[in-house]
Design an enzyme around this catalytic site. Structure first.
Site, short mmCIF file in Angstrom:
data_model
loop_
_atom_site.label_atom_id
_atom_site.label_comp_id
_atom_site.label_asym_id
_atom_site.label_seq_id
_atom_site.Cartn_x
_atom_site.Cartn_y
_atom_site.Cartn_z
N SER A 197 38.11 36.70 36.43
CA SER A 197 39.54 36.97 36.63
C SER A 197 40.30 36.73 35.33
CB SER A 197 40.08 36.03 37.72
OG SER A 197 40.06 34.70 37.23
N ASP A 253 37.96 41.09 37.55
CA ASP A 253 38.56 40.94 38.88
C ASP A 253 40.09 40.96 38.74
OD1 ASP A 253 38.57 40.43 41.63
OD2 ASP A 253 38.57 38.25 41.34
N HIS A 254 40.75 41.76 39.54
CA HIS A 254 42.23 41.84 39.54
C HIS A 254 42.81 42.08 38.15
CE1 HIS A 254 42.67 40.88 43.76
NE2 HIS A 254 41.77 39.93 43.61
N ASP A 284 44.39 46.35 39.34
CA ASP A 284 45.07 46.00 40.59
C ASP A 284 46.53 46.43 40.53
OD1 ASP A 284 46.14 44.99 42.86
OD2 ASP A 284 45.39 42.95 42.60
N GLU A 332 42.99 49.49 44.12
CA GLU A 332 43.34 48.82 45.38
C GLU A 332 44.57 49.45 46.02
OE1 GLU A 332 43.60 44.52 45.29
OE2 GLU A 332 44.14 44.41 47.40
N GLY A 360 38.99 38.60 49.24
CA GLY A 360 39.37 37.50 50.14
C GLY A 360 38.37 37.27 51.25
P1 13P Z 1 38.16 34.35 48.37
O1 13P Z 1 39.34 33.56 47.95
O2 13P Z 1 38.16 34.60 49.85
O3 13P Z 1 36.88 33.76 47.90
O4 13P Z 1 38.29 35.81 47.69
C1 13P Z 1 37.91 36.02 46.36
C2 13P Z 1 38.37 37.33 45.83
O5 13P Z 1 38.80 38.22 46.53
C3 13P Z 1 38.27 37.54 44.39
O6 13P Z 1 38.83 38.75 43.99
O1 G3H Z 2 41.19 36.64 43.82
C1 G3H Z 2 41.15 35.83 42.93
C2 G3H Z 2 39.91 35.09 42.60
O2 G3H Z 2 39.57 34.16 43.61
C3 G3H Z 2 40.03 34.47 41.26
O3 G3H Z 2 40.83 33.36 41.30
O4 G3H Z 2 42.63 33.75 39.65
O5 G3H Z 2 41.98 31.42 40.35
O6 G3H Z 2 40.46 32.77 38.90
P1 G3H Z 2 41.52 32.78 39.96
ZN ZN Z 3 40.53 39.36 45.14
#
Ligand code: 13P
Ligand code: G3H
Ligand code: ZN
Length: 326
Positions: free
Chosen positions: A50, A83-84, A105, A135, A225
């Site tokens: 992330s 991620d995101h 995202d 997304e 999630g």
């Molecule tokens: P959780 O918080 O449910 O583990 O989801 C992680 C996630 O979606 C990371 O992008």
């Molecule tokens: O969806 C987010 C992930 O769980 C990453 O979390 O932004 O705290 O690294 P973070």
């Molecule tokens: Zn996520």
């Protein structure tokens, strides 16, 4: 083998009714716990980073840790995914810096702006052999600095997905069907109590998932999630000085069902954090005089490995699938 993008993994997952686990990584022990589990059960895997992880551990350290895992686990395909991704510049930095997959995202943007931003990332990524996740719909919970209060999330609108996928050219689509980020996904008031006195969260919106799949066919769908918030670890945390009342996740049976349908990627982060925190808290309590970080990080890493193995075998269904994803 070298790092791969997600194309082949998703093709096989869609064809054969399983999902690839996408686990967030922030340090060496997490990378090792995940990849040792995958290597042991022969599972393909997505390691995701992330914006917060890049800020914490530094882009280069994370890429090098993942490259070390690729070298140590030569028999499984590993993708390195952003991620995101919050903007084009972050996606570009990751594409230029060795990632094989990125998420842009734009889910918080108006539809047309989400399309324009996602398309810009896709054009750059595809020119570099990198796959892209977009997304539609917003989840409750916290993603980096974006906080969506429960009740302000919005489910994906199935009538928008074809246009989004066609106009952007994305390789996979994250949708909102009732999962949310973090360890507090449902309030006790939203749950029902079963005959054993256990809180059961409301079911995911499989009607939306099915409507999306009807529009998109085999196109890879992503669930964010998706931690199940194992109650054993919540208990371990609470019994060892922590305070996490009413931490509730998505039941694993719901995720299993989603993996058998059109969901090809399931994101799990919070569960690994709970395993690590619970293990370390217990270690401190049981061993008050110890102070060598290796002594508490070792059982934390081992428990992450066990948890990931369980997910691969019993939830995602991707154990034994590494070869067909190469
Ligand atoms: P959780 O918080 O449910 O583990 O989801 C992680 C996630 O979606 C990371 O992008
Ligand atoms: O969806 C987010 C992930 O769980 C990453 O979390 O932004 O705290 O690294 P973070
Ligand atoms: Zn996520």
């Amino acid at each position: 083998m070298a790092l791969v993008n997600t194309k082949k993994m998703f093709e096989m997952a869609a064809k054969n009714g399983y999902a690839i686990g996408a686990f967030n990584v922030n340090n060496m022990e997490i990378v090792q716990g995940i990849t040792e589990a995958c290597q042991e059960v022969n599972a393909p895997v997505i390691l995701q980073v992330s914006k917060g992880a890049r800020a914490y551990a530094n882009h280069t350290y994370l890429v090098k840790l993942v490259e070390a895992a690729v070298q140590e686990c030569p028999n499984i395909p590993i993708a390195l995914h952003l991620d995101h991704g919050p903007d084009f510049e972050t996606c570009k930095a990751c594409i230029d810096g060795g990632f094989t997959s990125v998420m842009i995202d734009g889910s918080h943007l108006p539809f047309e702006e989400n399309i324009a931003l996602t398309k810009k990332v896709v054009e750059y990524a595809h020119a570099h052999g990198v796959t892209v996740e977009g997304e539609l719909g917003t989840l409750a919970g916290i993603e980096d600095e974006v906080v969506v209060e429960a009740g302000h999330e919005s489910y994906t609108r199935p009538e928008e997905v074809i246009e989004f996928v066609q106009r952007t050219g994305v390789d996979s689509l994250a949708i909102a069907i009732g999962t949310s980020h973090g360890a507090y996904k449902f309030t006790p008031e939203q749950c029902t109590v079963n005959e054993d006195g256990i809180l059961v969260p409301p079911p995911l919106r499989f009607d939306i998932l099915e409507a999306v799949a009807e529009k998109l066919g085999d196109f890879p769908i992503v669930l964010h999630g998706s931690s199940s918030v194992p109650q054993d670890y919540v208990k371990m945390i609470n019994e060892n000085g922590g305070k996490m009342p009413n931490a509730i996740g998505v039941p694993e049976s719901q995720l299993r069902k989603a993996a058998e349908l059109s969901v090809c990627k399931i994101n799990i982060d919070s569960d690994l954090r709970l395993a690590m925190t619970g293990t370390i808290r217990k270690f401190y309590n049981d061993n008050p005089s110890k102070f060598d970080p290796r002594e508490y990080l070792k059982p934390a890493r081992a428990n992450i490995k066990e948890l990931v193995k369980h997910k691969l075998i019993n939830v995602l269904g991707c154990a034994g699938k590494a070869d067909e994803c190469m």
